[in-house]
Motif scaffolding. Sequence first.
Motif, PDB file in Angstrom:
ATOM      1  N   PRO A 189      -0.249   3.035  -7.550  1.00 36.97           N
ATOM      2  CA  PRO A 189      -1.075   2.986  -6.347  1.00 36.97           C
ATOM      3  C   PRO A 189      -1.583   1.589  -5.998  1.00 36.97           C
ATOM      4  CG  PRO A 189      -2.368   3.796  -8.174  1.00 36.97           C
ATOM      5  CD  PRO A 189      -0.957   3.622  -8.693  1.00 36.97           C
ATOM      6  N   ASP A 202      -6.762   1.663   3.030  1.00 37.86           N
ATOM      7  CA  ASP A 202      -6.461   1.558   1.601  1.00 37.86           C
ATOM      8  C   ASP A 202      -6.771   0.172   1.032  1.00 37.86           C
ATOM      9  OD1 ASP A 202      -5.388   4.211   1.474  1.00 37.86           O
ATOM     10  OD2 ASP A 202      -3.554   3.447   2.419  1.00 37.86           O
ATOM     11  N   ASP A 238      -3.121   6.021  -2.643  1.00 36.06           N
ATOM     12  CA  ASP A 238      -2.890   7.271  -3.398  1.00 36.06           C
ATOM     13  C   ASP A 238      -1.508   7.807  -3.152  1.00 36.06           C
ATOM     14  OD1 ASP A 238      -5.014   7.911  -5.047  1.00 36.06           O
ATOM     15  OD2 ASP A 238      -6.156   8.879  -3.453  1.00 36.06           O
TER      16      ASP A 238
END
Length: 148
Positions: free
Chosen positions: A46, A91, A148
């Motif tokens: 990730p 993110d 993720d």
Amino acid sequence: MDSDHQAGQHHGRVTPGRAAPARRTSIYIEGFGHKNPIPAACRIGPLVESGSVLGTDPATGKPADTIEAQCRFMLDNVRCIVEAAGGNTGDIVKLTVWMKDRSQRPALNVPWLEMFPDPASRPARHAIVAPGLDGGKLIECSFTAYID
């Protein structure tokens, strides 16, 4: 030191009870490249880490003329890289920014606030004065993202 454990080498062996190492993936985007043979970013599991992200115009590959334009291109390039890695700007965990002069912060803050409008979910940002930026660069950054 035996031949299977030479310094700096990893042969992909898994210790019993431990998961296999994650596979590294190089991230490249159209219109954005380095002079050296390195990707725009790298992803392992990730975690995504970028290389140097510049305020270059993807059409010309050259730095924009103004600090305002370089800031916009730089953050557009960040967006493209994180999307190529399979994520989005939500993110991004941290941006480290190098700028010739701290007076350039307002030029960065305008597109920054457009990209990250919610004060409750902005990434961390660290600005470093780097008067030695060369080749017409006024600003550059790197980022860390967790996808993720």
